[in-house]
Write an enzyme that holds these catalytic residues in place. Structure first.
Site, PDB file in Angstrom:
ATOM      1  N   ASP A  56     -38.032   3.464 -51.558  1.00 36.01           N
ATOM      2  CA  ASP A  56     -39.120   2.603 -50.662  1.00 36.01           C
ATOM      3  C   ASP A  56     -39.449   3.282 -49.377  1.00 36.01           C
ATOM      4  O   ASP A  56     -40.343   2.694 -48.692  1.00 36.01           O
ATOM      5  CB  ASP A  56     -38.507   1.218 -50.216  1.00 36.01           C
TER       6      ASP A  56
ATOM      7  N   GLU B 173     -23.624   6.769 -44.384  1.00 32.11           N
ATOM      8  CA  GLU B 173     -23.947   7.900 -43.904  1.00 32.11           C
ATOM      9  C   GLU B 173     -22.725   8.454 -43.067  1.00 32.11           C
ATOM     10  O   GLU B 173     -22.334   9.650 -43.046  1.00 32.11           O
ATOM     11  CB  GLU B 173     -25.117   7.739 -43.119  1.00 32.11           C
TER      12      GLU B 173
HETATM   13  C1  UGA Z   1     -30.566   0.849 -45.786  1.00 35.11           C
HETATM   14  C2  UGA Z   1     -30.456   2.365 -45.754  1.00 35.11           C
HETATM   15  O1  UGA Z   1     -31.616   2.990 -45.287  1.00 35.11           O
HETATM   16  C3  UGA Z   1     -30.076   2.806 -47.141  1.00 35.11           C
HETATM   17  O2  UGA Z   1     -30.163   4.273 -47.361  1.00 35.11           O
HETATM   18  C4  UGA Z   1     -28.766   2.111 -47.493  1.00 35.11           C
HETATM   19  O3  UGA Z   1     -28.588   2.511 -48.828  1.00 35.11           O
HETATM   20  C5  UGA Z   1     -28.904   0.486 -47.338  1.00 35.11           C
HETATM   21  O4  UGA Z   1     -29.667   0.332 -46.213  1.00 35.11           O
HETATM   22  C6  UGA Z   1     -27.754   0.091 -47.622  1.00 35.11           C
HETATM   23  O5  UGA Z   1     -26.556   0.594 -47.230  1.00 35.11           O
HETATM   24  O6  UGA Z   1     -27.416  -1.103 -48.086  1.00 35.11           O
HETATM   25  P1  UGA Z   1     -32.360  -0.781 -47.124  1.00 35.11           P
HETATM   26  O7  UGA Z   1     -33.755  -0.567 -47.148  1.00 35.11           O
HETATM   27  O8  UGA Z   1     -31.630  -1.926 -46.453  1.00 35.11           O
HETATM   28  O9  UGA Z   1     -31.751   0.698 -46.837  1.00 35.11           O
HETATM   29  O10 UGA Z   1     -31.910  -0.932 -48.487  1.00 35.11           O
HETATM   30  P2  UGA Z   1     -32.831  -0.816 -49.850  1.00 35.11           P
HETATM   31  O11 UGA Z   1     -34.037  -0.020 -49.802  1.00 35.11           O
HETATM   32  O12 UGA Z   1     -32.606  -2.216 -50.625  1.00 35.11           O
HETATM   33  O13 UGA Z   1     -31.859   0.080 -50.801  1.00 35.11           O
HETATM   34  C7  UGA Z   1     -31.359   1.412 -50.610  1.00 35.11           C
HETATM   35  C8  UGA Z   1     -31.669   2.295 -51.850  1.00 35.11           C
HETATM   36  O14 UGA Z   1     -30.846   2.009 -52.860  1.00 35.11           O
HETATM   37  C9  UGA Z   1     -33.014   2.280 -52.377  1.00 35.11           C
HETATM   38  O15 UGA Z   1     -33.408   3.591 -52.702  1.00 35.11           O
HETATM   39  C10 UGA Z   1     -32.836   1.523 -53.546  1.00 35.11           C
HETATM   40  O16 UGA Z   1     -33.632   1.422 -54.852  1.00 35.11           O
HETATM   41  C11 UGA Z   1     -31.318   1.653 -53.937  1.00 35.11           C
HETATM   42  N1  UGA Z   1     -30.735   0.376 -54.629  1.00 35.11           N
HETATM   43  C12 UGA Z   1     -30.662  -0.665 -53.761  1.00 35.11           C
HETATM   44  C13 UGA Z   1     -29.997   0.382 -55.477  1.00 35.11           C
HETATM   45  O17 UGA Z   1     -29.905   1.448 -56.570  1.00 35.11           O
HETATM   46  N2  UGA Z   1     -29.403  -0.717 -56.201  1.00 35.11           N
HETATM   47  C14 UGA Z   1     -29.650  -1.985 -55.523  1.00 35.11           C
HETATM   48  O18 UGA Z   1     -28.708  -3.002 -55.770  1.00 35.11           O
HETATM   49  C15 UGA Z   1     -29.918  -2.050 -54.036  1.00 35.11           C
HETATM   50 MN    MN Z   2     -35.018   0.448 -47.966  1.00 34.17          MN
END
Ligand code: UGA
Ligand code: MN
Length: 321
Positions: free
Chosen positions: A173, A255
């Protein structure tokens, strides 16, 4: 005031009312929106500024990679949800314009999905498609370690394949300016740069003094040694292959701990994006939707496209199965 009016002779009172009525209807008529719906196609009322046109097609779709550049392994965690295909389509179309990359798409799932497989195949970008589900023990937590199993799987794949090049974590995203790739391509150890639309400050960036990283400007320091976002750094694969350090399932600290586990030293950091004065990647967030359930609705459209369209929505997670 009321008693004053009551005391007025009847004739004068009526005259006053008539005057008041006249004035207010005049004002109402002037302000037509009270009485009329707006005119939807009025004449030429808007102004147009012609800023510039350039009708020469100057796009260079995937310029050939220079012989001496290194390959960038772009690691994208993803998971099935209503917005997934839209996110991967946008991210993939950004990467279509970038030479010499391998797109590592890692699904948080037990197996690779046909939807993602078809998308990767169609784009024609060199890719690695993996699946690695979040371990069951973390799935019930209120704050999930999102994308961690996926990224660990990518690190394992890279260690097994041990290619030369640079690795960059780009969430499905996020939004990236393609100029960033030509900068991170030259990463010697670890490069860092600002990330926009981050939390309270709307930016997260290394602090640079005399060309060196001296700290981090981030609204959530939280005692982190490296207060950076996942999209705010790139690693030369030599650094990844030189250790077995990985990313912990520790929300908020992934990170920082990964960089520590890879023995990254703050003196090793190469500041990019014009010494961290520009934003070339953004932590964009897409509004979350619930899948629709239109089964009853769709039944009313027999012998039309709507049934097939709905099947497509089910296959791409927009509608319940
Ligand atoms: C923030 C950080 O930018 C992420 O790099 C980090 O992984 C995340 O917090 C975290 O540690 O929780 P955020 O926008 O809050 O990102 O999180 P998401 O965009 O919902 O998820 C990060 C990535 O993990 C996405 O590429 C999403 O597709 C993936 N994801 C999310 C999964 O593979 N599984 C899940 O259950 C949720
Ligand atoms: Mn995100």
């Amino acid at each position: 005031m009321v008693s004053h009016l009551m005391a007025m002779p009847k004739k004068r009172y009526i005259l006053l009312l008539l005057c008041f009525g006249g004035v207010s209807s005049f004002l109402l008529l002037q302000n037509k929106s009270f009485l009329k719906t707006p005119e939807y196609e009025p004449g030429d009322i808007e102004t147009t500024v012609h800023c510039k046109s350039n009708l020469v097609d100057r796009r260079h779709v995937v310029p050939p990679a220079a012989a001496d550049t290194s390959t960038i392994y772009v690691v994208t965690p993803t998971y099935r949800r209503v917005e997934q295909v839209a996110e991967l389509t946008r991210q993939g179309q950004t990467l279509l314009t970038v030479p010499d990359i391998v797109w590592m798409v890692v699904e948080d799932a037990d197996a690779c999905s046909p939807v993602v497989a078809a998308l990767l195949d169609r784009f024609g970008i060199p890719y690695v498609h993996l699946a690695s589900a979040m371990p069951a023990r973390y799935r019930g937590l209120s704050i999930l370690p999102r994308g961690v199993s996926n990224r660990r799987a990518a690190l394992k794949w890279l260690r097994a394949a041990s290619p030369l090049g640079v690795m960059y974590f780009l969430d499905d995203d996020n939004t990236v300016d393609i100029r960033l790739f030509e900068q991170i391509r030259h990463t010697q150890k670890v490069s860092m740069f600002p990330v926009g639309l981050m939390e309270q400050f709307l930016v997260s960036s290394p602090v640079i003094r005399e060309g060196k990283v001296t700290g981090f400007f981030d609204s959530w320091p939280a005692g982190r040694q490296f207060a950076v976002d996942m999209a705010g750094f790139a690693l030369n694969l030599r650094v990844v292959l030189a250790s077995s350090g990985t990313m912990p399932y520790h929300p908020g600290y992934e990170e920082d701990k990964l960089l520590q586990n890879l023995n990254v030293n703050v003196h090793d950091i190469e500041p990019l994006a014009n010494l961290c004065t520009e934003v070339l990647v953004w932590h964009t967030k897409t509004k979350k939707h619930k899948p629709t359930n239109l089964l009853a609705e769709v039944r009313r459209y027999e012998n039309s496209n709507i049934g097939s369209l709905y099947e497509h929505m089910q296959a791409t997670a927009m509608a319940v199965a």
